[in-house]
Design an enzyme around this catalytic site. Sequence first.
Site, PDB file in Angstrom:
ATOM      1  N   ARG A  98       0.807  -1.219   0.000  1.00 60.62           N
ATOM      2  CA  ARG A  98       0.000   0.000   0.000  1.00 60.62           C
ATOM      3  C   ARG A  98       0.843   1.274   0.000  1.00 60.62           C
ATOM      4  O   ARG A  98       0.516   2.242  -0.664  1.00 60.62           O
ATOM      5  CB  ARG A  98      -0.888  -0.003   1.242  1.00 60.62           C
ATOM      6  CG  ARG A  98      -2.341  -0.083   0.846  1.00 60.62           C
ATOM      7  CD  ARG A  98      -3.234  -0.011   2.025  1.00 60.62           C
ATOM      8  NE  ARG A  98      -2.640  -0.685   3.182  1.00 60.62           N
ATOM      9  CZ  ARG A  98      -3.298  -0.914   4.298  1.00 60.62           C
ATOM     10  NH1 ARG A  98      -4.534  -0.540   4.414  1.00 60.62           N
ATOM     11  NH2 ARG A  98      -2.740  -1.520   5.317  1.00 60.62           N
ATOM     12  N   ASP A 151      -0.163 -21.915  16.414  1.00 59.63           N
ATOM     13  CA  ASP A 151       1.031 -21.338  15.790  1.00 59.63           C
ATOM     14  C   ASP A 151       2.084 -22.401  15.452  1.00 59.63           C
ATOM     15  O   ASP A 151       2.764 -22.307  14.431  1.00 59.63           O
ATOM     16  CB  ASP A 151       1.633 -20.290  16.747  1.00 59.63           C
ATOM     17  CG  ASP A 151       2.800 -19.542  16.132  1.00 59.63           C
ATOM     18  OD1 ASP A 151       2.643 -19.034  15.009  1.00 59.63           O
ATOM     19  OD2 ASP A 151       3.875 -19.476  16.760  1.00 59.63           O
ATOM     20  N   GLU A 187      11.814 -22.705  21.990  1.00 59.90           N
ATOM     21  CA  GLU A 187      12.421 -21.435  21.590  1.00 59.90           C
ATOM     22  C   GLU A 187      12.764 -20.617  22.830  1.00 59.90           C
ATOM     23  O   GLU A 187      12.101 -20.747  23.862  1.00 59.90           O
ATOM     24  CB  GLU A 187      11.434 -20.622  20.754  1.00 59.90           C
ATOM     25  CG  GLU A 187      10.988 -21.310  19.484  1.00 59.90           C
ATOM     26  CD  GLU A 187      10.056 -20.397  18.693  1.00 59.90           C
ATOM     27  OE1 GLU A 187      10.554 -19.588  17.911  1.00 59.90           O
ATOM     28  OE2 GLU A 187       8.838 -20.497  18.883  1.00 59.90           O
ATOM     29  N   LYS A 208       7.530 -20.964  23.864  1.00 53.02           N
ATOM     30  CA  LYS A 208       8.390 -19.784  23.752  1.00 53.02           C
ATOM     31  C   LYS A 208       8.975 -19.470  25.116  1.00 53.02           C
ATOM     32  O   LYS A 208       8.433 -19.862  26.139  1.00 53.02           O
ATOM     33  CB  LYS A 208       7.570 -18.598  23.257  1.00 53.02           C
ATOM     34  CG  LYS A 208       7.093 -18.789  21.813  1.00 53.02           C
ATOM     35  CD  LYS A 208       6.824 -17.478  21.139  1.00 53.02           C
ATOM     36  CE  LYS A 208       6.373 -17.680  19.712  1.00 53.02           C
ATOM     37  NZ  LYS A 208       7.453 -17.935  18.766  1.00 53.02           N
ATOM     38  N   HIS A 243       3.692 -27.035  12.076  1.00 57.19           N
ATOM     39  CA  HIS A 243       5.075 -27.532  12.087  1.00 57.19           C
ATOM     40  C   HIS A 243       5.224 -28.891  12.785  1.00 57.19           C
ATOM     41  O   HIS A 243       5.834 -29.813  12.257  1.00 57.19           O
ATOM     42  CB  HIS A 243       6.009 -26.541  12.786  1.00 57.19           C
ATOM     43  CG  HIS A 243       5.961 -25.154  12.219  1.00 57.19           C
ATOM     44  ND1 HIS A 243       5.754 -24.903  10.887  1.00 57.19           N
ATOM     45  CD2 HIS A 243       6.107 -23.941  12.799  1.00 57.19           C
ATOM     46  CE1 HIS A 243       5.769 -23.588  10.674  1.00 57.19           C
ATOM     47  NE2 HIS A 243       5.969 -22.988  11.818  1.00 57.19           N
ATOM     48  N   HIS A 249       7.270 -23.402   6.600  1.00 58.58           N
ATOM     49  CA  HIS A 249       8.723 -23.291   6.396  1.00 58.58           C
ATOM     50  C   HIS A 249       9.514 -24.448   7.013  1.00 58.58           C
ATOM     51  O   HIS A 249      10.639 -24.707   6.629  1.00 58.58           O
ATOM     52  CB  HIS A 249       9.261 -21.929   6.857  1.00 58.58           C
ATOM     53  CG  HIS A 249       9.464 -21.816   8.338  1.00 58.58           C
ATOM     54  ND1 HIS A 249       8.439 -21.571   9.215  1.00 58.58           N
ATOM     55  CD2 HIS A 249      10.577 -21.923   9.091  1.00 58.58           C
ATOM     56  CE1 HIS A 249       8.920 -21.527  10.446  1.00 58.58           C
ATOM     57  NE2 HIS A 249      10.225 -21.739  10.405  1.00 58.58           N
TER      58      HIS A 249
HETATM   59  C1  BG6 Z   1       6.713 -19.680  12.954  1.00 55.84           C
HETATM   60  C2  BG6 Z   1       5.917 -19.274  14.157  1.00 55.84           C
HETATM   61  O1  BG6 Z   1       5.902 -20.360  12.038  1.00 55.84           O
HETATM   62  O2  BG6 Z   1       7.791 -20.515  13.356  1.00 55.84           O
HETATM   63  C3  BG6 Z   1       6.807 -18.544  15.141  1.00 55.84           C
HETATM   64  O3  BG6 Z   1       4.855 -18.429  13.749  1.00 55.84           O
HETATM   65  C4  BG6 Z   1       8.006 -19.389  15.488  1.00 55.84           C
HETATM   66  O4  BG6 Z   1       6.088 -18.216  16.310  1.00 55.84           O
HETATM   67  C5  BG6 Z   1       8.702 -19.883  14.237  1.00 55.84           C
HETATM   68  O5  BG6 Z   1       8.896 -18.594  16.251  1.00 55.84           O
HETATM   69  C6  BG6 Z   1       9.775 -20.892  14.597  1.00 55.84           C
HETATM   70  O6  BG6 Z   1      10.517 -21.162  13.446  1.00 55.84           O
HETATM   71  P1  BG6 Z   1      12.002 -21.720  13.572  1.00 55.84           P
HETATM   72  O7  BG6 Z   1      12.389 -22.015  12.170  1.00 55.84           O
HETATM   73  O8  BG6 Z   1      12.803 -20.629  14.214  1.00 55.84           O
HETATM   74  O9  BG6 Z   1      11.917 -22.933  14.444  1.00 55.84           O
END
Ligand code: BG6
Length: 505
Positions: A47, A238, A219, A343, A243, A181
């Site tokens: 935007r 999340d 984390e 976290k 994941h 990812h």
């Molecule tokens: C993301 C989450 O998909 O993955 C985050 O939204 C998280 O909250 C992250 O911190 C962790 O990714 P990685 O690759 O650091 O383990």
Amino acid sequence: MERPQNQILTIFGASGDLAKRKLLPALFELFMRRLLPEKFRILCVARTPMTTRQFRESRAAELSAAMGEFHDKQRHIDEFFETVDYFSFETADTEKYTSLKNEIDRIRKQYSTGERTLFYLGMPPSMYTVTADGLKACGLADENSRIVIEKPFGSDLESARLLNKKLNSIFSESQIFRIDHYLGKETVQNILVLRFSNGIFEPVWNRNYIDSVEISATETVGVEKRGAYYDSAGALRDMVQNHLLELMTFVAMECPPNFKSDSVRDEVSKVLASLRRMDERAISKNVFRGQYAEGEIDGKKVAAYRDEPNVDKNSTTETYVAMRLFIDNWRWGGVPFYIYTGKRLGQKRSEITINFKSTPYTLFAGQCEGRSCNSLTLRIQPDEAISLRFGLKVPGKGFQATQVAMNFNYSSLADITLPDAYSRLLLDAMAGDSTLFARSDAVEAGWKFVDPIEKYWEKHGGEIPLYPAGSDGTEEAMEMKLEHLNSVCSLPIVNELSSNIEEKA
Ligand code: BG6
């Protein structure tokens, strides 16, 4: 690796954090490795009114600051940004998409990029459907287009179904790339190669030989600048729904007949369909949540979750989940899978451990006497490694056993640096390979498993157990954790897997 065919990559939400921290650096990595299509343009859309020149300059400066030094760095960065255009545009207004189409047509003509276009929706999920509608309205959603969307794919089963229905009414499933990812990580992909390219693991990879499986992704960071999103999501949505369940499917799936995208994703879906659904009683015994209170990480005081920016002061959103789940099929019947994520825990580590059953009786002094003495650990990150634990004779007189590990560190692969997850996934999406992307049925199956837990927490809301930042999680999860820990060997390993490569070097 082959270069994908010529195309334009259009990034929506290009002024956001994802484009800045992940997408542009990943594309630059591909550019440096000469893996981008021969005729290729990146069209960044957001935007904010800005010229292409201003966009290039600000992003080039950020990229340069984020990169280490290397030969001719500035020249390469400038060359890369010559492939980037910026287009300021109100995405929410479907009427305006014709102007976007005109811009894309102009680029196609000027740079002979061909008809193929990949649209990357790096924007809040609430914008997915309106953007898809806009692309359809102006004729950009045709058979030459592909679309990438970021998690979360919905916030529960119903919203995921609606999103899938909407996207599937505009694009065919093979044109939709739902990015997770974790599946772009080299060490995650290697789970499949380790399992299915070796004859030694599969015969023992089942309930007859495996006592339990542990999958953890812990984390040390808090919610960073994402308080508003995270407070409405929580760790279950999340991390677990995507994941951790993806990791679990790679560990648990059957060998596909070939490595075609749908063959692999069929096996993933079968595992998710076999997940035992939990009723309220099962949830109360097998799923534990928590939220971080203030504490200390690496010697520094850190704030409580409720004191993070954009988080409700009375929030009961979970930042930690510990769970025991079961897969009701012939391979895994009765084997507990323990999942831990959170976290602001004591360490950053994503790891899978397969705990194998012990010998039927103990023959040697010093031999492990637990239910599970051998384990295979797949360290996803950091310090990527694989470690097999077993008993060994202590050299010298008598027959005394001790515990050792056979370790492989990815860092020992000379001249190979692990590619970034986003560059691998962007490349696959450009090439139209959806093997490492979530299919709609798998996403829905994940929500089917997770929804009853969310509902249970909503119903039994009240207070959420707290854990101090920097700890191992909540005490409430301890009973389950102890059951798990008591079953695995607690004897020290002589050559423990290093958790710090530099220290080892
Ligand atoms: C993301 C989450 O998909 O993955 C985050 O939204 C998280 O909250 C992250 O911190 C962790 O990714 P990685 O690759 O650091 O383990």
